[in-house]
Design a protein around this motif. Structure first.
Motif, short mmCIF file in Angstrom:
data_model
loop_
_atom_site.label_atom_id
_atom_site.label_comp_id
_atom_site.label_asym_id
_atom_site.label_seq_id
_atom_site.Cartn_x
_atom_site.Cartn_y
_atom_site.Cartn_z
N UNK A 245 50.03 40.24 41.38
CA UNK A 245 49.50 39.19 41.61
C UNK A 245 50.35 38.56 41.09
N UNK A 246 50.60 36.78 41.14
CA UNK A 246 51.46 36.05 40.06
C UNK A 246 50.99 34.87 40.39
N UNK A 247 50.16 34.64 39.30
CA UNK A 247 48.59 33.16 39.88
C UNK A 247 49.07 32.58 38.96
N UNK A 248 48.25 31.06 38.79
CA UNK A 248 47.71 31.05 37.27
C UNK A 248 46.53 29.76 37.54
N UNK A 249 45.88 30.03 36.79
CA UNK A 249 44.35 30.23 36.54
C UNK A 249 43.89 28.67 36.24
N UNK B 81 36.45 27.94 37.12
CA UNK B 81 37.63 28.49 36.78
C UNK B 81 37.95 28.76 38.52
N UNK B 82 39.61 28.10 38.83
CA UNK B 82 39.67 27.36 39.50
C UNK B 82 40.94 29.09 39.95
N UNK B 83 40.48 29.72 41.45
CA UNK B 83 40.86 30.94 40.95
C UNK B 83 41.61 30.93 42.33
N UNK B 84 42.60 31.66 42.60
CA UNK B 84 43.42 31.37 44.05
C UNK B 84 42.59 32.61 44.87
N UNK B 85 42.12 32.14 46.15
CA UNK B 85 41.37 33.67 46.78
C UNK B 85 42.04 34.84 46.89
N UNK C 118 45.67 29.51 32.87
CA UNK C 118 46.26 30.94 31.87
C UNK C 118 46.89 31.49 33.33
N UNK C 119 47.89 32.20 33.06
CA UNK C 119 49.01 32.52 34.01
C UNK C 119 48.53 33.90 33.78
N UNK C 120 48.35 34.93 35.67
CA UNK C 120 47.47 36.11 35.72
C UNK C 120 49.03 36.66 36.09
N UNK C 121 49.83 37.51 35.72
CA UNK C 121 50.54 38.35 36.34
C UNK C 121 50.21 40.06 37.00
N UNK C 122 50.00 40.69 37.43
CA UNK C 122 49.71 41.53 37.86
C UNK C 122 50.43 42.61 38.69
N UNK C 123 51.13 43.69 37.93
CA UNK C 123 52.13 44.67 39.42
C UNK C 123 51.43 45.92 39.71
#
Length: 158
Positions: A87-91, A108-112, A153-158
């Motif tokens: 996941x590499x998303x900007x909330x 919170x605008x969060x990608x699906x 807020x940048x979310x980056x999860x591997x």
């Protein structure tokens, strides 16, 4: 002599307007003041005690935003989040700071994909806000006011 008398008569008739005093009500003064008032800007942005050393308004604003971002990021990094794909998303988070200094997450605008992989992301975000240090509310014309702002807020999860 006649010309002088005519001039005096004309001057006395037109000068009466200068002696009329306009009465303005307090409502009219208030209405005029509210029309010139900038509702979108505050004198002092909300802040944390660590931001007190900042000298300018822009520095205090940046300090406030950086403190919240770092706090949320650190909280999420401490949580054990398991995902099936990267996941590499900007909330985009919409916050409100009340005039008493309470911070709440409005939206919170969060990608699906992010929401699918981390279904409890909103709860994690709200929990991260519960342990924030004390917030001092924004100030407008000497009064503490409620403010709203957006923060990525940048979310980056591997």
């Amino acid at each position: 002599m006649r010309k002088l008398l005519v001039l005096i008569v004309i001057l006395s008739l037109t000068s009466c307007e200068y002696f009329n005093v306009k009465k303005t009500s307090s409502e009219a003064i208030l209405k005029e003041e509210l029309e010139t008032f900038n509702w979108k800007d505050v004198d002092e942005y909300p802040s944390f005690s660590v931001c007190d050393s900042s000298s300018s308004k822009a520095e205090r604003t940046l300090c406030f935003q950086t403190t919240i971002t770092q706090h949320i990021t650190n909280y999420l990094q401490e949580e054990r989040i398991v995902v099936t794909q990267d996941i590499n998303d900007t909330l985009m988070l919409n916050f409100q700071v009340s005039n008493t200094g309470n911070l709440s997450l409005l939206e919170a605008k969060i990608d699906s994909l992010t929401y699918y992989e981390i279904p409890n992301i909103k709860e994690l975000l709200n929990q991260s806000l519960d342990v924030l240090p004390k917030i001092f509310p924004a100030i407008k014309r000497g009064q503490q006011v409620t403010t709203e702002f957006k923060l990525p807020i940048v979310i980056h999860v591997n």
